[in-house]
Enzyme design. Structure first.
Site, short mmCIF file in Angstrom:
data_model
loop_
_atom_site.label_atom_id
_atom_site.label_comp_id
_atom_site.label_asym_id
_atom_site.label_seq_id
_atom_site.Cartn_x
_atom_site.Cartn_y
_atom_site.Cartn_z
N ASN A 43 0.82 -1.20 0.00
CA ASN A 43 0.00 0.00 0.00
C ASN A 43 0.87 1.26 0.00
O ASN A 43 1.73 1.39 -0.87
CB ASN A 43 -1.11 -0.01 1.06
CG ASN A 43 -0.70 -0.21 2.49
OD1 ASN A 43 -0.33 -1.33 2.88
ND2 ASN A 43 -0.78 0.82 3.31
N ASP A 44 0.69 2.20 0.91
CA ASP A 44 1.23 3.55 0.79
C ASP A 44 2.71 3.60 0.36
O ASP A 44 3.54 2.92 0.96
CB ASP A 44 1.15 4.28 2.13
CG ASP A 44 -0.21 4.20 2.77
OD1 ASP A 44 -1.10 3.52 2.25
OD2 ASP A 44 -0.39 4.84 3.83
#
Length: 583
Positions: free
Chosen positions: A46-47
């Site tokens: 993710n991020d």
């Protein structure tokens, strides 16, 4: 009445993945794995975290679960590149191996710190933790290691603890910056309405909470980012909150370590206002960094999807350059970095291609493409003019794939009560308390009329349209209308659109077209399509998992009632940059 070009993007979201260097396994059968987007070899991503340039290498870290393709057990994955295009995989950089890493290593940033004692620069990773109680620093074990493979956490951690006065979330520190007073500053997403909490330090170890840096509305701002556009006086503040929202403004330093600095939006449009998003597709938790090699700000964003047969979830966008919009310096544009051209293996260009009504033309083939398209927009635009551009179309077909639909029409002036219309963007308050039984839009209209100083427009979303309950969105500006069944909108005193202005609309976001044509750029990479309109004024990223391995057509279809002319189309075949893992 204002001429309006409505551009809609249809896509199917499922899954994807990316990697580094050159392909090594020709037998690899994961057709969906991307070939020029950063991603790990497998598992959950993710991020993006801590992108930076140090000692002739670009580094990219991101949230990663080493245990499988679902969220959990957050670590920091690490990739390194010489050119922002070819990425090599390195061992996991950060793992939750200390008591203060309670629950996992959450998002953070990288800062290049100058040590005045040694006279040398050192990169510092500053991250948050899953339990939301602390901010932690990590340093390279060997700064002479060109890849910065191993990272250590000093004994004085954590360097920041959550302030007693802040309730709600506390995470995602920004890259720090040093003021003219030699004091370091960084921001942390915090609380419920505080927006960004500012910290100051003279030594990068002992930090003082000085208060809220900037806020607008309510709710938690995740993954804040704050930076100056290189070679300008403009600063950008960004927050992830139901999308990645930005605002351009001015920054004023307050000397010392006791008071917060000041940021003021330049145009009056703040976070969540005026559709100021980096990307209107599948995109979140973005992060930028300054590239000193070419004096530019580079953006990465998380694209969350998984194709059904894959052992990975999520990719990072192809890196984008952030610039001020040359037509309006209170706005920004984002566009693929120029290095993508180093991957081109073949280029074809066609000009003045006329497409008759109801006809389709194949403009190219490929699952790794960079396509630039210009279509003439007649001044006398009517609803009879429409076309679509489709990527990853099945073999031998002229329809299907990931579709960008474009319709040319005439917009209506925004009125006080418009059933069947959305006014997308500009929300300063979203009321979710109406429940599933409220179906009368006038309840939302009354809330707007009760707040005349702030509320310039409103949109009521009927129950079952987006969520089980109805919603009322109050807006600080008057966005352009977009037809949407199940929504009703209005503006108490909206000005009419500027006469004679041709505009385009992509994913509910409107922008001007001034030269009689619309330009589109599409990056196609196996299971994802990035769409850029008008030089990056509006961007939308869409995952798409093709049903068949050979789906590679790029097709233009005239679905209107008058012939259309493609002024110019350039189809670049993009080579493979990523290391392709074995199955």
């Amino acid at each position: 009445m204002t001429t309006m070009l409505v551009l809609l993007v249809a896509a199917v979201c499922l899954s994807a993945h990316a990697v580094a260097s050159m392909p090594t396994n020709a037998a690899f059968d994961d057709y969906f794995y991307t070939h020029f987007h950063p991603q790990p070899k497998k598992n959950w991503l993710n991020d993006p975290n801590g992108p930076m340039y140090f000692n002739d290498r670009y580094h990219l870290f991101f949230q990663y679960n080493p245990d499988g393709p679902k969220w959990g057990d957050m670590h920091w994955y690490h990739m390194v590149s010489k050119d922002l295009v070819h990425w090599d995989h390195l061992p996991v950089a950060l793992a939750p191996d200390q008591p203060y890493d309670c629950g996992g290593i959450f998002s953070g940033s990288a800062t290049i710190f100058h040590n005045v004692t040694t006279g040398k620069d050192i990169p510092i990773l500053t991250y948050s933790v899953a339990c939301g109680k602390a901010i932690v620093n990590a340093y390279p074990a060997d700064v002479s290691d060109i890849n910065l493979t191993t990272w250590t956490k000093p004994g004085f951690n954590p360097v920041i603890n959550v302030p007693p006065s802040v309730s709600g979330g506390f995470r995602d520190p920004t890259t720090a910056w040093q003021g003219t007073d030699k004091v370091w500053r960084l921001l942390v997403g915090c609380g419920d309405g505080e927006g960004t909490c500012e910290y100051k330090s003279k030594d990068y170890v002992n930090w003082t909470y000085v208060g809220a840096f900037h806020s607008h509305g309510s709710g938690m701002w995740e993954c804040p980012d704050f930076y100056q556009i290189p070679s300008t006086d403009a600063y950008v503040l960004k927050a992830s909150a139901g999308g990645d929202w930005w605002t351009v403004g001015s920054y004023k330093q307050t000397d010392g370590v006791s008071k917060p600095d000041t940021f003021v939006p330049a145009s009056g449009n703040d976070i969540h206002d005026d559709n100021q998003k980096y990307d209107f597709g599948q995109f979140y938790a973005s992060k930028t960094f300054f590239d000193p090699v070419k004096n530019r700000q580079i953006l990465f964003g998380w694209v969350n999807y998984r194709c059904s047969t894959c052992d990975w979830t999520g990719i990072q966008t192809f890196p984008r350059k952030v610039s001020l919009d040359p037509a309006n310096h209170t706005k920004i544009v984002t566009y693929p970095i120029e290095e993508i051209s180093t991957l081109y293996t073949n280029t074809t260009t066609q000009t003045l291609v006329t497409v008759d009504v109801g006809k389709s033309v194949v403009l190219g083939h490929g699952v790794q493409l960079d396509v630039l398209l210009e279509v003439a927009v007649p001044k006398e635009a009517t609803t009879s003019q429409a076309f679509s551009v489709s990527s990853l179309v099945p073999v031998g077909a002229l329809a299907g794939g990931q579709v960008v639909k474009v319709a040319v029409g005439t917009s209506s002036e925004v009125g006080p009560y418009m059933p069947g219309y959305d006014l997308p963007g500009g929300d300063y308050l979203v009321n979710n308390t109406f429940g599933a039984n409220v179906t009368d839009p006038h309840a939302c209209q009354k809330l707007c009329l009760a707040d005349p100083q702030r509320c310039k427009a409103w949109t009521f979303v009927a129950p079952g349209v987006q969520e089980p309950s109805s919603r009322c969105c109050l807006k600080s500006a008057v966005p352009n209308p977009n037809p949407h069944q199940g929504m009703t909108s209005g503006a108490p005193a909206a000005p009419p659109p500027p006469p004679g202005t041709t505009t385009a609309n992509i994913d509910g976001v409107t922008f001007s077209i001034n030269d009689g044509s619309i330009s589109l750029r599409l990056l196609v990479d196996h299971s994802v399509v990035e769409v850029y309109a008008e030089g990056g004024r509006v961007v939308a990223t869409h995952p798409f998992c093709p049903p068949s391995k050979g789906d590679d057509g790029f097709v233009f279809t005239n679905s209107g009632k008058a012939p259309l002319t493609i002024t110019k189309v350039t189809v670049n075949t993009v080579g493979t940059a990523n290391f392709i893992p074995s199955s």
